[in-house]
Scaffold this motif. Structure first.
Motif, PDB file in Angstrom:
ATOM      1  N   LYS A 196      -5.938   0.481   3.022  1.00  0.00           N
ATOM      2  CA  LYS A 196      -6.393   1.314   1.905  1.00  0.00           C
ATOM      3  C   LYS A 196      -5.271   2.255   1.459  1.00  0.00           C
ATOM      4  CE  LYS A 196     -11.160   1.562   3.690  1.00  0.00           C
ATOM      5  NZ  LYS A 196     -12.250   2.488   4.069  1.00  0.00           N
ATOM      6  N   ASN A 197      -5.142   2.423   0.145  1.00  0.00           N
ATOM      7  CA  ASN A 197      -4.245   3.461  -0.373  1.00  0.00           C
ATOM      8  C   ASN A 197      -4.878   4.120  -1.587  1.00  0.00           C
ATOM      9  OD1 ASN A 197      -3.928   1.449  -2.302  1.00  0.00           O
ATOM     10  ND2 ASN A 197      -1.761   1.871  -2.617  1.00  0.00           N
ATOM     11  N   ILE A 198      -4.515   5.369  -1.798  1.00  0.00           N
ATOM     12  CA  ILE A 198      -5.033   6.126  -2.953  1.00  0.00           C
ATOM     13  C   ILE A 198      -4.172   5.772  -4.154  1.00  0.00           C
ATOM     14  CG2 ILE A 198      -5.430   8.426  -3.910  1.00  0.00           C
ATOM     15  CD1 ILE A 198      -5.817   9.389  -1.002  1.00  0.00           C
ATOM     16  N   ALA A 203       0.830  -1.205   0.000  1.00  0.00           N
ATOM     17  CA  ALA A 203       0.000   0.000   0.000  1.00  0.00           C
ATOM     18  C   ALA A 203       0.867   1.260   0.000  1.00  0.00           C
ATOM     19  CB  ALA A 203      -0.920  -0.003   1.217  1.00  0.00           C
ATOM     20  N   MET A 204       1.946   1.255   0.779  1.00  0.00           N
ATOM     21  CA  MET A 204       2.833   2.427   0.837  1.00  0.00           C
ATOM     22  C   MET A 204       3.656   2.563  -0.438  1.00  0.00           C
ATOM     23  SD  MET A 204       4.141   2.466   4.797  1.00  0.00           S
ATOM     24  CE  MET A 204       4.756   4.142   4.593  1.00  0.00           C
ATOM     25  N   LYS A 205       4.081   1.408  -0.971  1.00  0.00           N
ATOM     26  CA  LYS A 205       4.962   1.408  -2.154  1.00  0.00           C
ATOM     27  C   LYS A 205       4.246   1.944  -3.392  1.00  0.00           C
ATOM     28  CE  LYS A 205       7.615  -2.171  -2.293  1.00  0.00           C
ATOM     29  NZ  LYS A 205       8.013  -3.589  -2.481  1.00  0.00           N
ATOM     30  N   TYR A 206       2.951   1.592  -3.523  1.00  0.00           N
ATOM     31  CA  TYR A 206       2.227   1.956  -4.750  1.00  0.00           C
ATOM     32  C   TYR A 206       1.201   3.074  -4.546  1.00  0.00           C
ATOM     33  CZ  TYR A 206       4.241  -2.562  -5.969  1.00  0.00           C
ATOM     34  OH  TYR A 206       5.116  -3.591  -6.173  1.00  0.00           O
ATOM     35  N   ALA A 207       1.247   3.779  -3.422  1.00  0.00           N
ATOM     36  CA  ALA A 207       0.295   4.866  -3.144  1.00  0.00           C
ATOM     37  C   ALA A 207       0.657   6.107  -3.968  1.00  0.00           C
ATOM     38  CB  ALA A 207       0.295   5.196  -1.662  1.00  0.00           C
ATOM     39  N   ASP A 208      -0.361   6.751  -4.527  1.00  0.00           N
ATOM     40  CA  ASP A 208      -0.140   8.014  -5.261  1.00  0.00           C
ATOM     41  C   ASP A 208       0.023   9.180  -4.291  1.00  0.00           C
ATOM     42  OD1 ASP A 208      -0.276   6.680  -7.635  1.00  0.00           O
ATOM     43  OD2 ASP A 208      -2.428   7.064  -7.932  1.00  0.00           O
ATOM     44  N   GLU A 209      -0.610   9.089  -3.141  1.00  0.00           N
ATOM     45  CA  GLU A 209      -0.455  10.109  -2.097  1.00  0.00           C
ATOM     46  C   GLU A 209      -0.732   9.478  -0.727  1.00  0.00           C
ATOM     47  OE1 GLU A 209      -4.199  12.734  -1.648  1.00  0.00           O
ATOM     48  OE2 GLU A 209      -3.978  12.462  -3.838  1.00  0.00           O
ATOM     49  N   TYR A 210      -0.255  10.159   0.329  1.00  0.00           N
ATOM     50  CA  TYR A 210      -0.385   9.665   1.703  1.00  0.00           C
ATOM     51  C   TYR A 210      -1.390  10.516   2.471  1.00  0.00           C
ATOM     52  CZ  TYR A 210       3.830   7.049   0.562  1.00  0.00           C
ATOM     53  OH  TYR A 210       4.730   6.193  -0.017  1.00  0.00           O
ATOM     54  N   PRO A 211      -1.952  10.017   3.590  1.00  0.00           N
ATOM     55  CA  PRO A 211      -1.571   8.761   4.250  1.00  0.00           C
ATOM     56  C   PRO A 211      -2.338   7.557   3.685  1.00  0.00           C
ATOM     57  CG  PRO A 211      -3.181   9.884   5.588  1.00  0.00           C
ATOM     58  CD  PRO A 211      -2.918  10.786   4.411  1.00  0.00           C
ATOM     59  N   ILE A 212      -1.774   6.371   3.906  1.00  0.00           N
ATOM     60  CA  ILE A 212      -2.556   5.155   3.672  1.00  0.00           C
ATOM     61  C   ILE A 212      -3.369   4.904   4.946  1.00  0.00           C
ATOM     62  CG2 ILE A 212      -0.749   4.220   2.173  1.00  0.00           C
ATOM     63  CD1 ILE A 212      -0.352   2.085   4.484  1.00  0.00           C
ATOM     64  N   LYS A 213      -4.439   4.125   4.833  1.00  0.00           N
ATOM     65  CA  LYS A 213      -5.319   3.898   5.996  1.00  0.00           C
ATOM     66  C   LYS A 213      -5.352   2.407   6.366  1.00  0.00           C
ATOM     67  CE  LYS A 213      -8.470   7.792   5.196  1.00  0.00           C
ATOM     68  NZ  LYS A 213      -9.876   8.198   5.037  1.00  0.00           N
ATOM     69  N   ILE A 214      -5.288   2.150   7.687  1.00  0.00           N
ATOM     70  CA  ILE A 214      -5.493   0.789   8.215  1.00  0.00           C
ATOM     71  C   ILE A 214      -6.707   0.857   9.129  1.00  0.00           C
ATOM     72  CG2 ILE A 214      -4.500  -1.123   9.516  1.00  0.00           C
ATOM     73  CD1 ILE A 214      -1.726   0.050   8.901  1.00  0.00           C
ATOM     74  N   GLU A 215      -7.781   0.159   8.752  1.00  0.00           N
ATOM     75  CA  GLU A 215      -9.026   0.214   9.516  1.00  0.00           C
ATOM     76  C   GLU A 215      -9.406  -1.178  10.016  1.00  0.00           C
ATOM     77  OE1 GLU A 215     -11.997   2.033   7.078  1.00  0.00           O
ATOM     78  OE2 GLU A 215     -10.973   3.973   6.994  1.00  0.00           O
ATOM     79  N   SER A 270     -12.918   1.475  -4.083  1.00  0.00           N
ATOM     80  CA  SER A 270     -13.917   2.504  -3.776  1.00  0.00           C
ATOM     81  C   SER A 270     -13.225   3.845  -3.942  1.00  0.00           C
ATOM     82  CB  SER A 270     -14.436   2.325  -2.337  1.00  0.00           C
ATOM     83  OG  SER A 270     -15.373   3.313  -2.013  1.00  0.00           O
ATOM     84  N   LYS A 271     -13.509   4.483  -5.060  1.00  0.00           N
ATOM     85  CA  LYS A 271     -12.772   5.679  -5.478  1.00  0.00           C
ATOM     86  C   LYS A 271     -12.539   6.654  -4.329  1.00  0.00           C
ATOM     87  CE  LYS A 271     -12.565   8.797  -9.411  1.00  0.00           C
ATOM     88  NZ  LYS A 271     -13.239   9.284 -10.628  1.00  0.00           N
ATOM     89  N   PRO A 272     -11.305   7.060  -4.065  1.00  0.00           N
ATOM     90  CA  PRO A 272     -10.065   6.799  -4.841  1.00  0.00           C
ATOM     91  C   PRO A 272      -9.210   5.690  -4.224  1.00  0.00           C
ATOM     92  CG  PRO A 272      -9.686   8.601  -3.335  1.00  0.00           C
ATOM     93  CD  PRO A 272     -11.070   8.109  -3.049  1.00  0.00           C
ATOM     94  N   TYR A 273      -9.821   4.797  -3.428  1.00  0.00           N
ATOM     95  CA  TYR A 273      -9.027   3.836  -2.637  1.00  0.00           C
ATOM     96  C   TYR A 273      -9.032   2.435  -3.245  1.00  0.00           C
ATOM     97  CZ  TYR A 273      -8.868   7.225   1.205  1.00  0.00           C
ATOM     98  OH  TYR A 273      -8.650   8.348   1.985  1.00  0.00           O
TER      99      TYR A 273
END
Length: 461
Positions: A401-403, A380-392, A451-454
């Motif tokens: 989740k990552n954008i 999720a961190m490696k391929y994220a377009d922007e931060y933060p990533i989410k852990i729920e 689920s846009k943008p995630y």
């Protein structure tokens, strides 16, 4: 037709019944002997207590003798009277214990009578003897007193002897009863062991013959497997018997081994392909490095080596999963997340947003599940377009989740080894494969949805 399993079940049930009978006899013996031992101990203690009363009686006799002999010496008289008072006090304290430990009504009455005589002796010493000491002028005055005292003391001695004889006779009866009981138990155990042995021999002989016939057929099938280069055992050993299940399991194992060999061959082909690029890069950079020492090129070479190391580690990790055994324990989702994050080198904690709605318990292998969640967070961190990533965390799942853009293929495509997006340059396509293997080991579920943008990857427990 009765199967081998049913025959074994019936025979083991009969043998188990006999064993339980033996165990029952054993525990009954222990209980009975324990009760006998308690009874014997009680009587030995009571004999010692009664013997102690004889000592008291003798002590009073010596006290009286000393006082009568030295009645003119008041200091001697007072010391002896004081000693008798102490003995009477001790006697009163022992009275309740001794009477309560009597086993029969007649014994109790006998003991109560003994203590009555001791009370009479007490009155004789404390009052009559003391009065005689004060008014007497010669030894003849003590004649009547001595007669009364000797009468009481003799009766106490006689009653104590009767009490000891009674207790000793009870001990002898208990010992005789114990020996008879042990002899009876020995005979019963010998009979039970003989029946168990005979029954086991008859049943095991019949079952062994049945198993031998089936094993001969199975052995022929195994020999055929080696001679004819077959992939599975092909032999008819009948239906509804246990060796049918063994044959099925052997065939399943052979098929699994064949699949593992095929998978490893495919893996080796992919490894050789994957390692060609970083090794070629490393060679090229090394050639350049010989000519000019460039820090940028050194960093690039270091990156290539790290890439090879990461690939090697993931390959080893993936290979170990083929033989891994799950060692489950109970822990909370928060513990799993914290351990997974601790294994990542995160330079900025603000890149991760954590939301634990329901910190539920998980029953799983924490070591392997930590690796799975770590790989999901790393991806999720490696391929994220922007931060933060989410852990729920909510209900029965953990979502990462990552954008980023939606994946172009289904999840099943990315769980295969060495698969990734067409335009993806980083990674080796092993992360999700490892995650999926660990999730399958635990019978959990790995899900993906967008689920846009995630991009949302979920571990469902």
């Amino acid at each position: 037709m009765i199967t081998i399993r049913q025959r074994l079940f019936i025979s083991f049930s009969l043998i188990l019944l006999i064993i339980l009978s033996i165990i029952g006899v054993f525990f009954y013996t222990i209980f009975n002997l324990s009760e006998i031992h308690k009874s014997q101990t009680h009587r030995y203690d009571q004999i010692r207590r009664v013997e102690k009363l004889k000592e008291f009686n003798n002590s009073f006799s010596w006290i009286v003798l000393d006082i009568v002999t030295d009645y003119e010496k008041m200091d001697v008289v007072k010391k002896r009277l004081s000693k008798s008072n102490e003995l009477f006090k001790t006697l009163v304290l022992k009275k309740k214990q001794i009477i309560q430990n009597s086993e029969s009504l007649s014994e109790k009455k006998n003991l109560e009578l003994i203590f009555k005589y001791f009370q009479k002796i007490e009155r004789l010493i404390r009052y009559e003897l003391y009065e005689l000491v004060l008014i007497s002028k010669n030894e003849k005055s003590f004649h009547l007193f001595n007669k009364k005292f000797d009468n009481s003391s003799s009766k106490i001695t006689k009653l104590l002897d009767e009490e000891i004889m009674y207790l000793q006779s009870q001990l002898d009866k208990t010992e005789q009863s114990r020996n008879q009981f042990i002899d009876t138990i020995k005979v019963e155990l010998v009979i039970l062991f003989f029946i168990a042995f005979l029954l086991s021999f008859i049943i095991s002989s019949r079952i062994t013959k049945k198993i031998k016939d089936k094993l001969d057929k199975l052995n022929k099938g195994v020999l055929q497997l080696f001679k004819d280069d077959e992939n599975t055992i092909k032999v008819d050993i009948g239906k509804n018997n246990e060796l049918t299940e063994i044959t099925y399991n052997l065939n399943s194992y052979l098929e699994k081994q064949r699949d593992i060999i095929h998978s490893r061959e495919e893996l080796l082909r992919n490894i050789s392909h994957e390692l060609k690029t970083p090794i070629s890069k490393a060679k090229f950079l090394l050639e350049n490095l010989k000519q000019s020492k460039n820090d940028k090129e050194i960093d690039s070479l270091n990156s290539v080596i790290i890439d090879i190391e990461e690939l090697t580690n993931k390959l080893l990790q993936r290979e170990k999963l083929n033989f891994a055994k799950v060692n489950p324990s109970k822990f909370k989702t928060s513990t799993l997340i914290l351990e997974s994050l601790s294994k990542l080198s995160i330079d900025d904690e603000s890149k991760i947003e954590l939301d634990i709605t329901d910190d539920f318990y998980i029953h799983a292998d924490k070591y392997y599940l930590t690796i799975a969640l770590k790989n999901l967070i790393d991806n999720a961190m490696k391929y994220a377009d922007e931060y933060p990533i989410k852990i729920e965390v909510n209900e029965n799942k953990i979502e990462v989740k990552n954008i980023a853009n939606k994946l172009s293929s289904d999840l099943i495509y990315y769980t295969q080894p060495f698969t990734r997006e067409p335009n993806q340059q980083v990674g080796h396509g092993l992360g999700l494969n490892i995650v999926n293997k660990i999730i399958q080991m635990h019978d959990f579920k790995l899900e993906y949805n967008y689920s846009k943008p995630y991009n949302i990857f979920s571990i469902v427990f």
